[in-house]
Design a protein around this motif. Structure first.
Motif, short mmCIF file in Angstrom:
data_model
loop_
_atom_site.label_atom_id
_atom_site.label_comp_id
_atom_site.label_asym_id
_atom_site.label_seq_id
_atom_site.Cartn_x
_atom_site.Cartn_y
_atom_site.Cartn_z
N ALA A 54 -69.87 -32.69 42.11
CA ALA A 54 -69.60 -31.20 41.75
C ALA A 54 -69.49 -30.39 42.90
O ALA A 54 -68.90 -29.45 43.04
CB ALA A 54 -70.83 -30.86 40.57
N ARG A 65 -68.74 -29.88 35.81
CA ARG A 65 -68.82 -31.33 36.38
C ARG A 65 -70.12 -31.87 36.61
O ARG A 65 -70.73 -33.14 36.64
CB ARG A 65 -68.30 -31.26 37.86
CG ARG A 65 -66.84 -31.07 37.96
CD ARG A 65 -66.27 -31.24 38.99
NE ARG A 65 -64.58 -30.87 39.15
CZ ARG A 65 -63.98 -30.00 39.37
NH1 ARG A 65 -64.54 -28.92 39.91
NH2 ARG A 65 -62.55 -29.99 39.48
N ARG A 66 -71.31 -30.87 36.87
CA ARG A 66 -72.48 -31.38 36.86
C ARG A 66 -73.13 -31.87 35.70
O ARG A 66 -73.92 -33.07 35.57
CB ARG A 66 -73.76 -30.34 37.28
CG ARG A 66 -75.11 -30.57 36.98
CD ARG A 66 -75.97 -29.61 37.05
NE ARG A 66 -76.11 -28.58 35.85
CZ ARG A 66 -76.97 -28.66 34.81
NH1 ARG A 66 -77.92 -29.74 34.84
NH2 ARG A 66 -77.11 -27.65 33.89
N ARG A 118 -66.70 -24.39 36.88
CA ARG A 118 -66.20 -25.74 36.98
C ARG A 118 -67.55 -26.64 37.56
O ARG A 118 -67.45 -27.89 37.02
CB ARG A 118 -65.02 -25.78 37.90
CG ARG A 118 -63.88 -24.93 37.04
CD ARG A 118 -62.82 -24.66 38.08
NE ARG A 118 -62.28 -25.92 38.91
CZ ARG A 118 -61.06 -26.33 38.19
NH1 ARG A 118 -60.54 -25.82 37.27
NH2 ARG A 118 -60.66 -27.35 39.03
N ALA A 119 -68.25 -26.08 38.51
CA ALA A 119 -69.28 -26.86 39.09
C ALA A 119 -70.23 -27.31 37.93
O ALA A 119 -70.86 -28.42 37.81
CB ALA A 119 -69.76 -26.28 40.12
N PRO A 145 -67.96 -21.57 40.17
CA PRO A 145 -69.19 -21.92 39.58
C PRO A 145 -69.36 -22.52 38.29
O PRO A 145 -70.10 -23.62 37.96
CB PRO A 145 -69.89 -20.75 39.82
CG PRO A 145 -69.52 -19.90 40.66
CD PRO A 145 -68.06 -20.39 40.43
N TYR A 204 -66.48 -28.41 44.48
CA TYR A 204 -66.81 -26.81 44.40
C TYR A 204 -66.37 -26.22 45.72
O TYR A 204 -65.57 -25.15 45.95
CB TYR A 204 -68.30 -26.24 44.49
CG TYR A 204 -68.41 -25.02 44.72
CD1 TYR A 204 -68.20 -24.03 43.58
CD2 TYR A 204 -69.04 -24.46 45.96
CE1 TYR A 204 -68.62 -22.77 43.66
CE2 TYR A 204 -69.04 -23.24 46.02
CZ TYR A 204 -68.96 -22.28 45.26
OH TYR A 204 -69.14 -20.86 45.28
N MET A 207 -75.59 -28.58 42.08
CA MET A 207 -76.08 -30.06 42.03
C MET A 207 -75.08 -31.00 41.82
O MET A 207 -74.00 -30.85 41.10
CB MET A 207 -77.48 -29.95 41.28
CG MET A 207 -77.14 -29.88 40.00
SD MET A 207 -78.85 -29.24 39.28
CE MET A 207 -78.28 -27.34 39.18
N ASP A 208 -75.49 -32.23 41.95
CA ASP A 208 -74.57 -33.41 42.01
C ASP A 208 -73.75 -33.48 42.84
O ASP A 208 -72.85 -32.45 43.28
CB ASP A 208 -73.79 -33.70 40.53
CG ASP A 208 -73.00 -34.66 40.46
OD1 ASP A 208 -73.39 -36.02 40.54
OD2 ASP A 208 -71.74 -34.63 40.61
#
Lengths: 223, 223
Positions: free
Chosen positions: A67, B93-94, B89-90, B87, A71, A63-64
């Motif tokens: 991000a 960032r989220r 890193r996501a 994932p 990804y 989400m976001d």
């Protein structure tokens, strides 16, 4: 298969969809109206915002929009959209942030509230003063795009990048809601016409938000 | 040498400074009050926002806290702060986006407007209703940090990341402005105490915004 939770006029979902389109990644659309504040959606994303993208087989929930884009940029080599040297990449990300914050805050968000949320949720009429202000801001921001395109082929430099996709996402939502007038913005118009004719943009332009009609020029490649 | 344009209570500049501190990158501070809307600053950053970081020898100007953090993450290997699998890193960032949007919008921004901007710019008194609402939101958001820290050592997982630095940046500004009460938030308090004692955080906590005093516990490692 990816499932993307979104609604047709969500600019942040459009940014993700344009990126997925360029990269040739398939996905199913799941309609989500964040203003309904569904408990199940808040369980998925505590921020309560679209887009959310889910890969059920891998039990992956992203989400976001920022991000999500990073990804796919990291995991899919095809059509890099945050590319080049570190300063180039910083310039791309700066412009994405400018679209998502400045353009969104000054143009997309007030148009969405006045012409979409008020109609669908509050059943009230838009405030003409706020609409005028948003359209004035749009002209000022289109001036900035013109200025960038005076020096560059694409917004962040010589190649198409996430900056262009992000700007097109916000611009297309604002245009759907009648807030964009390209008169006097020839550079921005030419650049946007080029984006509109990309295969990944066509499906977005053909979708409609129930009860809200876009202006006649909205989905025309020539406008 | 890098020059960072910022003011002491800018949460986005604090995020960048905490990252630079972890990475051991030196910089000079340049005081910039974005609310004065200096023409020279708008020439540097059309968005008119802090932080902006400049390396004059390389003629490099970077802006937007997200783009700046990604730049240093890509160019400086030491102390990676957006680390792990795609994932992971996501997720980092989220959470950074959650801090910069949700926590900022619900807590930091209203506190800054009511207790800083009104005092320095408008010379008016804060609205008690808005302050109460911001503090209520802070409790709700601290609950979310508690929940994350129930399962994890740091906000995004097993290691310190930009998510922690971003949350600490916003939390510290809100705390300076008297908006944070850790009662009932033991996990968040312990986590924040650990961050406060990091070498990169100490100089930030010793700075003061003219005319605005923080509460007595603000810079204490034990609070």
């Amino acid at each position: 298969m990816w499932q993307l939770f979104q609604f047709p006029l969500c600019p942040f979902s459009r940014k993700v969809r344009l990126l997925l389109g360029e990269k040739g990644i398939g996905y199913d659309l799941v309609r989500e109206n964040p203003w309904e504040r569904r408990d199940e959606f808040f369980d998925l994303n505590p921020a309560g915002q679209t887009p959310v993208i889910v890969e059920t087989e891998k039990a992956l929930v992203l989400m976001d929009s920022g991000a999500i884009c990073e990804y796919f940029e990291e995991t899919v080599e095809k059509a890099p959209m945050i590319n080049g040297t570190a300063p180039n990449r910083a310039e791309i990300r700066r412009l994405v942030a400018w679209c998502d914050q400045q353009f969104y805050g000054d143009v997309t968000a007030p148009l969405m509230f006045e012409r979409m949320t008020k109609r669908l949720v509050h059943r009230s009429t838009p405030d003409a003063r706020i609409l005028r202000e948003a359209m004035k801001n749009a002209h000022r921001h289109l001036d900035y795009l013109d200025y960038l395109l005076d020096h560059r082929t694409w917004l962040a430099g010589a190649t198409l990048s996430l900056a262009d996709l992000s700007a097109a996402a916000h611009l297309s939502v604002a245009d759907y809601l009648g807030g964009i007038d390209f008169k006097g913005h020839e550079q921005a118009r030419r650049w946007y016409a080029g984006l509109k004719s990309r295969p990944g943009f066509r499906p977005l332009l053909s979708e409609r938000m129930e009860g809200i009609q876009p202006p006649a020029h909205y989905d025309k490649p020539d406008f």
